[in-house]
Design an enzyme around this catalytic site. Structure first.
Site, mmCIF file in Angstrom:
data_model
loop_
_atom_site.group_PDB
_atom_site.id
_atom_site.type_symbol
_atom_site.label_atom_id
_atom_site.label_comp_id
_atom_site.label_asym_id
_atom_site.label_seq_id
_atom_site.Cartn_x
_atom_site.Cartn_y
_atom_site.Cartn_z
ATOM 1 N N PRO A 194 0.889 -1.202 0.040
ATOM 2 C CA PRO A 194 -0.064 0.171 -0.057
ATOM 3 C C PRO A 194 0.919 1.298 0.169
ATOM 4 O O PRO A 194 1.507 1.712 1.019
ATOM 5 C CB PRO A 194 -0.842 -0.176 1.232
ATOM 6 C CG PRO A 194 -0.248 -1.182 2.146
ATOM 7 C CD PRO A 194 0.811 -2.011 1.231
ATOM 8 N N ASP A 222 5.585 2.483 2.617
ATOM 9 C CA ASP A 222 4.615 1.396 2.824
ATOM 10 C C ASP A 222 3.678 1.606 4.018
ATOM 11 O O ASP A 222 4.170 1.855 5.314
ATOM 12 C CB ASP A 222 5.429 -0.001 3.112
ATOM 13 C CG ASP A 222 4.729 -1.088 3.318
ATOM 14 O OD1 ASP A 222 3.556 -0.944 3.446
ATOM 15 O OD2 ASP A 222 5.207 -2.061 2.900
ATOM 16 N N HIS A 223 2.594 1.866 3.800
ATOM 17 C CA HIS A 223 1.588 2.296 4.959
ATOM 18 C C HIS A 223 1.398 1.172 5.892
ATOM 19 O O HIS A 223 0.693 1.567 6.943
ATOM 20 C CB HIS A 223 0.060 2.842 4.172
ATOM 21 C CG HIS A 223 -0.482 3.758 5.088
ATOM 22 N ND1 HIS A 223 -0.432 3.942 6.467
ATOM 23 C CD2 HIS A 223 -1.489 4.762 4.750
ATOM 24 C CE1 HIS A 223 -1.030 5.030 6.844
ATOM 25 N NE2 HIS A 223 -1.601 5.530 5.991
ATOM 26 N N ARG A 224 1.816 0.034 5.587
ATOM 27 C CA ARG A 224 1.891 -1.071 6.653
ATOM 28 C C ARG A 224 2.886 -0.977 7.638
ATOM 29 O O ARG A 224 2.648 -1.351 8.823
ATOM 30 C CB ARG A 224 1.863 -2.297 6.241
ATOM 31 C CG ARG A 224 0.636 -2.844 5.252
ATOM 32 C CD ARG A 224 1.201 -4.096 4.382
ATOM 33 N NE ARG A 224 2.370 -4.055 3.435
ATOM 34 C CZ ARG A 224 3.086 -4.859 2.800
ATOM 35 N NH1 ARG A 224 2.454 -5.956 2.931
ATOM 36 N NH2 ARG A 224 4.150 -4.647 2.258
ATOM 37 N N VAL A 239 4.767 2.299 8.373
ATOM 38 C CA VAL A 239 4.837 3.854 8.626
ATOM 39 C C VAL A 239 3.400 4.486 8.381
ATOM 40 O O VAL A 239 2.615 3.832 7.635
ATOM 41 C CB VAL A 239 6.005 4.614 8.120
ATOM 42 C CG1 VAL A 239 7.165 3.987 8.825
ATOM 43 C CG2 VAL A 239 6.150 4.441 6.480
#
Ligand code: CAO
Length: 465
Positions: free
Chosen positions: A261, A437-439, A441
């Protein structure tokens, strides 16, 4: 050493049961509770486990034999002293036409993972405690309830599979829904081979589907097929095979884009003083007859190391439920080569100065262009930088290089008017784009990372802090 005869134990209210499976052969080593044979009455089937550990000397039964309590199954040579004959361990009955139920032994278990493409609700159930002591009718009812939970609404409940406990166990371990397996044994009984054939067919289907999806870019539910166009209808064309590097990097980029993501934050860095310093440094290098040329990328690498130290969540990789935080600082940089995109890695950038990094940068970039990079020179990066500064552009969305969690993209610097509170001043501005990567940070951390990076570039003395 003792030779014992293992007999059918008390199996309750079952007389004259037929042997439908023989699970061991002469010479096999068996453990206590390991299943020896499967017997079946008109109500239930059950596996008869061994009462002792030992080596099978000879079998006293064959398929189709009818047995009762006390019938000898086989002769076993054991390490212990024992009575001349001994009944097999107590057993639990499994109603014949029912959902798989866990057995006590762990025989014939090639894998516990469900094959790809299997619906999750049809994969193996967690093993439940032993069934010893339950009556066949209670078990039949429980099995029926479990079955109902998995039963698609349009399938009649009386469509029950006929299979021995060991086949059921095998199917459960593979995640095979027995109701979908065509039995080829006597009276339509499902055999081990039927379960294997079903698994093979499903795997083949899944593989074909995956190949088609990669080739067409579709195959996912709700995604339209890739358009098939005869381009020659519209004008002259030429077809060229993709280079090996393009194919490899293409599928990696595709995976990273689809699976991570991505979010991209943009930031401007005022590099007026830093660029002046870079020019001065290069003059000095020329005067010293050094062949080292310093570009902005070397400063960016050092500035990124400072930011990674300040924000360790960016110097990380995701690994299942864990985050791997790295204490080393290896930085990859995208290099445009005639064969395609490559990412050489400069190791231990925290321990190297700008001149050493510049030297390594130009050596690795040349090696990349000449196709001479070794695999180890492209491994181990914590973070990557993609610099299009020598070419142009303002901002873009760089794709994260998995398993890293962030990448910095920079474009061409430009002189811009910047308001200093009382007047506009011409300042050299470097446009930066950080994809993360939104998972791993979140947006606030990314904004802080970018702001810190811009601060370091605006005043490079901060690298020493
Ligand atoms: N703004 C303005 N000019 C810049 C600049 C920037 N941000 N960054 C570099 N430049 C200048 C350099 O100073 C140099 O100018 P001079 O020749 O006048 O000194 C010129 O651009 C060329 O620099 P370079 O590209 O040779 O060197 P580099 O260290 O900046 O980059 C490398 C090296 C290997 C990263 C680069 O050559 C390259 O391949 N870039 C492409 C990366 C890429 O393809 N990214 C996309 C990935 S996604 O598909």
């Amino acid at each position: 050493m003792a030779t014992i005869q293992v007999e059918i134990p008390d199996i309750g209210d079952f007389d004259d049961v037929s042997i439908i499976e023989i699970l061991v052969a002469a010479g096999d080593t068996v453990a206590v509770d390991e299943s020896l044979i499967t017997v079946e009455s008109d109500k239930a089937s059950m596996e008869i486990p061994s009462s002792h550990a030992g080596v099978v000397q000879s079998l006293a039964v064959k398929l189709g034999d009818t047995v009762n309590k006390g019938s000898v199954i086989l002769t076993l040579e054991t390490a212990e002293t024992a009575d001349a004959s001994t009944p097999a361990a107590p057993v639990a009955a499994t109603p014949a036409p029912a959902e798989p139920v866990p057995q006590q032994t762990e025989a014939a278990a090639p894998s516990t993972e469900a094959p790809a493409g299997m619906p999750a609700e049809l994969t193996a159930e967690p093993a439940s405690p032993s069934h010893i002591g339950k009556s066949a009718s209670v078990e039949a009812e429980e099995a029926q309830q479990r079955l109902q939970a998995h039963q698609p609404a349009d399938q009649p409940l009386n469509n029950l599979s006929h299979a021995s406990p060991s086949v059921r166990k095998y199917a459960r371990e593979l995640g095979v829904p027995l109701m979908q397996v065509q039995g080829t044994g006597a009276k339509g009984r499902i055999t081990h081979e039927d379960v294997q054939s079903y698994t093979r067919a499903v795997m083949q289907q899944a593989q074909q589907g995956a190949t088609a999806a990669v080739q067409t870019g579709s195959g996912m539910p709700g995604i339209a097929e890739w358009p098939q166009v005869d381009f020659t209808k519209f004008g002259e064309i030429e077809r060229k095979a993709l280079s090996r590097i393009k194919k490899i990097s293409g599928s990696n980029l595709h995976r990273n884009w689809v699976m991570i993501p991505h979010v991209t934050n943009h930031e401007d860095a005022d590099i007026t003083e830093l660029e002046a310093f870079r020019k001065q440094l290069n003059e000095e290098q020329k005067r010293a007859k050094s062949d080292v040329k310093v570009t902005m990328l070397a400063f960016l690498i050092k500035a990124c190391v400072a930011a990674l130290k300040e924000f360790p969540d960016f110097n990380a990789s995701l690994d299942g439920d864990e985050v791997v935080l790295k204490k080393y600082f290896h930085i990859g940089f995208a290099a445009d080569t005639p064969r395609g995109l490559m990412v050489p890695v400069i190791r231990d950038c925290d321990q190297k100065g700008v001149l050493e990094i510049s030297q390594e940068l130009s050596t690795l970039a040349k090696k990349a262009r000449d196709g001479k990079l070794s695999p180890s020179e492209m491994q181990g990066a914590c973070f990557s930088i993609s610099s299009l500064g020598g070419i142009g552009g303002t901002y873009f969305t760089p794709i994260i290089n998995a398993p890293e969690v962030a990448i910095l993209g920079v474009c061409r610097h430009a002189m811009k008017p910047v308001w200093d509170g009382s007047e506009f001043k011409p300042r050299l501005i470097l446009p930066m784009s950080l994809s993360w990567d939104h998972r791993a940070v979140d947006g606030a951390a990314a904004a802080r990372f970018n702001a810190y990076l811009a601060q370091v570039l605006a005043d490079f003395r901060r690298v020493m802090l």
